[in-house]
Design an enzyme around this catalytic site. Sequence first.
Site, short mmCIF file in Angstrom:
data_model
loop_
_atom_site.label_atom_id
_atom_site.label_comp_id
_atom_site.label_asym_id
_atom_site.label_seq_id
_atom_site.Cartn_x
_atom_site.Cartn_y
_atom_site.Cartn_z
N LYS A 206 36.12 35.59 9.58
CA LYS A 206 35.82 36.46 10.71
C LYS A 206 36.73 36.12 11.89
CE LYS A 206 32.04 37.70 13.79
NZ LYS A 206 30.63 37.61 14.12
N GLY A 268 28.63 36.21 10.48
CA GLY A 268 29.23 35.69 9.25
C GLY A 268 28.25 35.69 8.08
N ARG A 269 27.03 35.19 8.33
CA ARG A 269 26.07 35.07 7.23
C ARG A 269 25.39 36.40 6.90
NH1 ARG A 269 25.00 32.33 11.71
NH2 ARG A 269 23.15 32.79 12.95
N GLU A 354 21.03 28.58 9.23
CA GLU A 354 21.97 28.76 10.34
C GLU A 354 21.37 29.75 11.35
OE1 GLU A 354 26.18 30.38 10.11
OE2 GLU A 354 26.64 28.26 10.08
#
Length: 540
Positions: A206, A268-269, A354
């Site tokens: 990213k 991101g996740r 996260e």
Amino acid sequence: MPSITSSPQWNALQDHYASIKDVHLRDFFREDESRGRQMTIEAAGLYLDYSKNRINRQTLDLLINLADSQGLPGKIEAMFTGEKINLTENRAVLHTALRAPKEMSLVVDGVDVVPEVHAVLEKMSAFSQRVRSGAWKGHTGKPIKNIVNIGIGGSDLGPVMAYEALKHFSDRNLTVRFVSNVDATDFAEATQDLDPTETLFIVASKTFTTIETMTNAETAREWLLRSVGGDQSATAKHFVALSTNAEKVSAFGIDTDNMFEFWDWVGGRYSMDSAIGLSTMLAIGPEGFSEMLAGFHEMDQHFRTAPARKNLPVVMALLSVWYSNFFGVETCAVLPYEQYLKRFPAYLQQLTMESNGKYVTVAGEKVDYETGLIYWGEPGTNGQHSFYQLIHQGTRLIPCDFIAFAKSLNPIGSHQDILIANVLAQSEALAFGKTADEVRSEGTEDWLVPHRVFEGNRPSNTLFGESMSPSMLGKLVALYEHSVYVQSVIWDLDAFDQWGVELGKVLAKNIIPELDADGGELNHDSSTNALIERYRKMKA
Ligand SMILES: O=P(O)(O)OC[C@H]1O[C@](O)(CO)[C@@H](O)[C@@H]1O
């Protein structure tokens, strides 16, 4: 702001907990024979049986009151409509837009993001078709046979998990590998049997600044260039980038024509269905990818519209809060009885931990309650012969999510019946156990009885679907994504930042030059200094 723990809704749950904490699941089931059929939800092709949880009919009402007091319905809408709910980064959170059908519209900062999403999907499709058909040629004119995705965290875990999950639907002529760790062994082992002139690297990042990914990408480029006599022009045929950062992609030497874009409103996740999913699309083809997106979208719609009691992600989230904050549970085991989901627990670890591994609220106040359960797991039945002992007879309470499908994609003999019998047996054994009387009645000697008793009363969910497919994977991932969000709303956390990973990155950057023998004087604590000195000596 007063903490949620002083709210009447929280207090009501505490009283409720005190009144049912010692009730055994055996009694719950005895008292209500319809429980196993009532405490279920069927939606989007998934069936959730949550009856083997330590709750009664009132528990969910009280948990829903708690969620409502935290503004859950409004916060669900806020996410779907692109409000900047990632407050610490001042960003919208729109992974749901990644799977929005073409005809939808969603305006963020004056821009309709849906056409942008579909433009990238079309570019990905065209590229995937060229690679899969052999029309895309490498530098020496050979078609691409190997795909290597270089990325880490959300730029790796989702793609790896999806590749494994959808292998059955993949083009078996393509070899797909993943390199994430900065440990050179990862790169070396992933590429040792590949021909660089037949290999396409996908650099997935990213930010395009992550040290692991950039180090691996540079190593990959050197590896390629060595095989083509250093001809720099080879890079264009063997490297593509998935990123939000065109400037850095270009500085690395990848033509931005070969960049597949996504946006800062994709965490991101939460990105496996964005351009980050290019390896998935290459493996299963654009149609399979569309099916996966449709599965995601179906779960999104369910989450957005179903009432809380019948809402899969909401109910699963409420149960997590119940165990975490009232039973003091610390971990949740995710146990897929589907070999293709073998990387699903690892994927979920980033998604859940996260997101909700935070000790301050959105307003920056320290919480006075537990957040973020620890997720872990292995595919069944392997786990049964390993750590299930502790789940059955250990001192800790570990709620389990069992995931199973009626049909195997590899139906052979009676494997599937045996597999399903096992998952059903596990949840039954956990819930109901085996009493001392039952053990004794089998003729067990007295001294052995305590060892063979199963207390039971150990909670689990069972998620049941027809079979693994791209669409099913989308539904499952969206289910957990939304469950994570609901938990964060109750805990008043920003589920979409990850400041906790920053300090280690900064310190590592400082330490790298110090590892040289002439790296200068060390000014860390005595432990870190001694370890660096030892490393300097040992590597010499
Ligand atoms: O895609 P990038 O920017 O390389 O980041 C990789 C991963 O690093 C993290 O920022 C944490 O280290 C994750 O959130 C992210 O998924």
